[in-house]
Design an enzyme around this catalytic site. Structure first.
Site, short mmCIF file in Angstrom:
data_model
loop_
_atom_site.label_atom_id
_atom_site.label_comp_id
_atom_site.label_asym_id
_atom_site.label_seq_id
_atom_site.Cartn_x
_atom_site.Cartn_y
_atom_site.Cartn_z
N LYS A 52 38.73 42.69 30.11
CA LYS A 52 37.65 42.16 30.96
C LYS A 52 36.29 42.61 30.41
O LYS A 52 35.35 41.82 30.34
CB LYS A 52 37.85 42.61 32.41
CG LYS A 52 39.00 41.86 33.09
CD LYS A 52 39.41 42.43 34.44
CE LYS A 52 40.64 41.66 34.94
NZ LYS A 52 41.22 42.17 36.18
N GLN A 96 40.71 47.01 40.13
CA GLN A 96 41.98 46.61 39.53
C GLN A 96 43.14 47.07 40.40
O GLN A 96 43.16 48.20 40.88
CB GLN A 96 42.07 47.22 38.13
CG GLN A 96 43.21 46.69 37.29
CD GLN A 96 43.05 45.23 36.87
OE1 GLN A 96 41.95 44.69 36.85
NE2 GLN A 96 44.15 44.60 36.54
N ASP A 119 36.92 38.61 42.71
CA ASP A 119 38.36 38.31 42.70
C ASP A 119 38.71 37.31 43.82
O ASP A 119 39.79 36.74 43.82
CB ASP A 119 39.16 39.59 42.98
CG ASP A 119 39.68 40.26 41.72
OD1 ASP A 119 39.93 39.55 40.73
OD2 ASP A 119 39.86 41.49 41.75
N1 GUN Z 1 45.80 43.08 38.65
C1 GUN Z 1 46.46 42.05 38.08
N2 GUN Z 1 45.74 40.91 38.18
C2 GUN Z 1 44.59 41.25 38.81
C3 GUN Z 1 43.44 40.51 39.19
O1 GUN Z 1 43.31 39.30 38.99
N3 GUN Z 1 42.46 41.23 39.81
C4 GUN Z 1 42.58 42.55 40.07
N4 GUN Z 1 41.57 43.15 40.71
N5 GUN Z 1 43.64 43.26 39.74
C5 GUN Z 1 44.62 42.61 39.09
#
Ligand code: GUN
Length: 284
Positions: A52, A96, A119
């Site tokens: 990211k 996350q 998100d």
């Molecule tokens: N863990 C796995 N996929 C995601 C996601 O799209 N967002 C977040 N915050 N954690 C994740």
């Protein structure tokens, strides 16, 4: 043989568009900012978070990765989020998941300002998606819709089957397909006669976390197959929930793993961060 939906290539094209948009924003003195919080030392999460950060850098988004030890308390984490909620240089906040067991993810998500919840996990944002008035779209389902559109795959009127009912993928995926006028069926671990249902699908989205579970006899000839799975097989090789070698012989379009849905998920996070920045600066 099916056409492979190339998420990596599509992501590269879309990210170039975003980089151009960010250049234009920079002329107005706006630099979108994203804070990513990771708690603990989950190896897979560490890779996702690093990717990211790299993606942000590629397009010109300022990113801050906040790594907290696994002993961090829920209150400490929420206090960090409250500070980020107030910061003018941070437009998006992402925590996350999974989080360590002693932290309630719902309480954490609830502490993120809905205007910075890139998100789209918070109750406010989920509710807004439900009524078709979204603030942000959740990244994986939005990435899938974007892929379908970029490959000129019509959704309107199609029989769409989603396997999986998670809050992150299955449920919002079904909602977005419905907003695109698909006829949607959601299947899950308790669904009876799964193959009878999946064989009806014009568009089949699979998010069940079972390596190569979907075989050719579960897929209608000419169907579009989207594989959200990200598993390791017995040999440690990355694979999806769909048996690619078999299913690619019957599908009209199929996403590979890796290189299908995954890259688009991060690309949609970039999109949401840009959207947040524009809104926070009164542009949209
Ligand atoms: N863990 C796995 N996929 C995601 C996601 O799209 N967002 C977040 N915050 N954690 C994740």
């Amino acid at each position: 043989m099916s056409i492979i939906i190339d998420g990596k290539q599509t992501s590269a094209v879309v990210r170039k568009e975003y980089a151009e948009e960010i250049k234009e924003l920079a002329k107005k003195g706006i630099v979108p900012g994203l804070a990513v919080i990771i708690v603990g030392d989950d190896a897979a999460s560490a890779i996702y978070v690093r990717n990211k950060g790299i993606a942000c850098q590629q397009v010109g988004i300022y990113s801050e990765i906040i790594e907290l030890p696994k002993e961090t308390t829920q209150d400490e984490l929420i206090n960090r989020i409250k500070v980020l909620n107030e910061r003018k240089d941070i437009d998006g906040i992402l925590v996350q998941v999974p989080l360590p067991k002693h932290i309630d993810p719902k309480a954490v998500v609830a502490s993120i300002s809905p205007a910075k919840d890139v998100d789209a996990f918070s109750e406010v944002n989920v509710g807004k998606i439900m009524i078709g008035n979204h603030y942000f779209l959740p990244c994986t389902p939005a990435g899938i819709i974007e892929l379908l559109k970029r490959y000129n795959i019509e959704i309107c009127g199609k029989d769409c089957v989603v396997i999986g009912r998670s809050d992150i993928v299955g449920k919002p995926m079904a909602m977005l397909l419905m907003h695109e006028n698909g006829t949607v069926t959601i299947c899950h671990s308790k669904t009876r006669n799964l193959a009878d249902i999946t064989r009806r699908a014009d568009i089949l989205v699979v998010a069940m976390k079972k390596p190569r579970y979907v075989k050719a006899d579960m897929v209608k000839e000419g169907a579009v197959v989207i594989d959200v799975g990200m598993n390791r097989d017995a040999e440690g090789k990355l694979c999806g929930d769909v048996d690619f070698d078999e299913v690619s012989k019957v599908a009209s379009y199929i996403t590979p793993v890796p290189g299908g849905v995954g890259p688009m998920t991060i690309t949609m996070l970039l999109k949401n961060t840009i959207t947040a920045a524009k809104r926070n600066h009164g542009i949209e």
